[in-house]
Design an enzyme around this catalytic site. Structure first.
Site, short mmCIF file in Angstrom:
data_model
loop_
_atom_site.label_atom_id
_atom_site.label_comp_id
_atom_site.label_asym_id
_atom_site.label_seq_id
_atom_site.Cartn_x
_atom_site.Cartn_y
_atom_site.Cartn_z
N ARG A 59 34.69 44.37 26.42
CA ARG A 59 35.04 43.05 27.39
C ARG A 59 34.82 41.97 26.54
NH1 ARG A 59 33.99 41.84 33.46
NH2 ARG A 59 35.94 43.09 33.42
N HIS B 160 43.95 42.33 31.50
CA HIS B 160 42.92 43.08 32.06
C HIS B 160 43.75 44.32 32.42
CE1 HIS B 160 39.29 44.29 33.67
NE2 HIS B 160 39.16 43.73 34.89
N GLN C 176 42.10 46.98 34.99
CA GLN C 176 42.19 46.70 36.44
C GLN C 176 43.62 47.06 37.01
OE1 GLN C 176 39.71 45.23 38.30
NE2 GLN C 176 41.19 45.82 39.91
N ASP D 152 42.99 36.27 42.96
CA ASP D 152 41.66 36.63 42.11
C ASP D 152 41.24 35.03 42.16
OD1 ASP D 152 39.91 37.14 40.16
OD2 ASP D 152 41.36 37.31 38.31
N CYS E 130 40.78 41.88 42.46
CA CYS E 130 39.96 42.71 41.37
C CYS E 130 38.48 42.64 41.55
CB CYS E 130 40.64 42.22 40.01
SG CYS E 130 40.07 40.58 39.81
N ARG F 168 38.92 51.84 39.95
CA ARG F 168 38.45 51.74 38.67
C ARG F 168 38.23 53.07 37.91
NH1 ARG F 168 37.64 46.40 37.07
NH2 ARG F 168 37.52 47.49 35.09
#
Ligand code: CP
Ligand code: NVA
Length: 308
Positions: A108, A135, A138, A226, A265, A293
């Site tokens: 990340r 991402h 996700q 988000d 998310c 996830r």
């Protein structure tokens, strides 16, 4: 060829579909088991994943660790600040060293160019655990959550509200691969990456933009948002003010199709991009989305290591 998962397109639509099927099967097979028990076939027994974090994380960190445990392997967490990477050792040398020590690397980070460099020098798979650009892990969990609800991906009508960020870029990429529609409701100046939009449209996805949040959710089976300001974004009061009309509240959800699912998310900023009444409502899929996830990433790991 080493299989990197920097974006969904690295796998392609067929592999994404295969990963989703694998995730559904594996999730069902262990539904009543303790969360740390390895799957019966332990397909990644003896395998180790290194995870590098240059930004905060709760879900990505725990879900990859649990994914490796369930696949029979294990994970090592590296906080970049306490590694030599944080003192200036190059990305290339880090890639070379970790490739000799572990079987796969998840990172990340901020600049997407950094993960591309890591992948270039790594001889083991590199997986994108979020960059400023995208991402994809996700979105694998998001697609799994949608499919679990009995909604087919081809022809799906999705609405996105708010900032055109990394999560939206990957959703747009998914729309191109899996052939669905996204209506983006957001303020001027906060659009997603034009390259993602162009590629998705070229692949046949219907991606449209509106400044009107109600127009964005009209006909939507899934409403997604988000945070208004992502990690590392300068943001500030102007950005938050511009996002205000795009808050997902009960009135906006009522303008989507009856029974539409709400997705996020996480982490959520309750009272900003979503109200408590929506995120805590029966329409909210966010806890399934978070759990997924683990299940989605198990399949990403199996794909990257050549098992799918
Ligand atoms: N959704 C997500 O990636 O969460 P974390 O930042 O907690 O990993
Ligand atoms: N867009 C958010 C996602 C967090 C999981 C961010 O980049 O901060």
């Amino acid at each position: 060829m080493t299989r990197h998962f920097l974006d969904l397109s690295d796998a392609g639509g067929d592999a994404v579909a295969a990963m989703l099927n694998d995730a559904l099967d594996r999730k069902a097979a262990r539904a009543t088991w303790p969360k740390g028990r390895p799957d019966a076939d332990a397909p990644l027994a003896g395998h180790v994943l290194a995870m590098i974090f240059e930004k905060n994380s709760t879900r990505t960190r725990v879900s990859f660790d649990m994914a490796m445990r369930q696949l029979g392997g294990s994970a090592i967490i590296l906080e970049a600040g306490s590694t030599q990477l944080g003192r200036g050792e190059t990305v290339a040398d880090t890639a070379r060293v970790l490739s000799r020590m572990v079987d796969a690397i998840m990172i990340r980070t901020d600049d997407h160019a950094k993960i591309e460099e890591l992948a270039h020098y790594a001889s083991v798979p590199v997986i994108n655990g979020l960059t400023d650009q995208s991402h994809p892990c996700q979105i694998m969990a998001d697609l799994l959550t949608i499919v679990e609800r009995g909604i087919a991906l081809p022809g799906l009508q999705m609405a996105w509200l708010g900032d055109g960020n990394n999560v939206l870029n990957s959703l747009i990429e998914a729309a191109g691969l899996m052939k669905f529609t996204i209506r983006v409701g957001g303020p001027e100046g906060y659009e997603p990456d034009a390259r993602f939009v162009e590629r998705a449209r070229a692949a046949g996805a219907d991606i449209r933009f509106t400044r009107d949040p109600r127009e964005a959710v009209a006909g939507a089976q899934v409403v997604v948002t988000d945070c208004w300001v992502s990690m590392g974004q300068a943001g500030g009061e102007a950005q938050v003010a511009a996002m205000q009309p795009y808050q997902v509240d009960e009135a906006l959800m009522a303008a989507a199709v009856p029974g539409a699912a709400f997705m996020h998310c996480l982490p959520a900023h309750r009272g900003e991009e979503v109200t408590d009444a929506v995120i805590d409502s029966p329409a909210s899929a966010v806890w399934d989305e978070a759990e997924n996830r683990i299940h989605a990433q198990k399949s990403v790991l199996r794909w990257a290591l050549g098992q799918l």
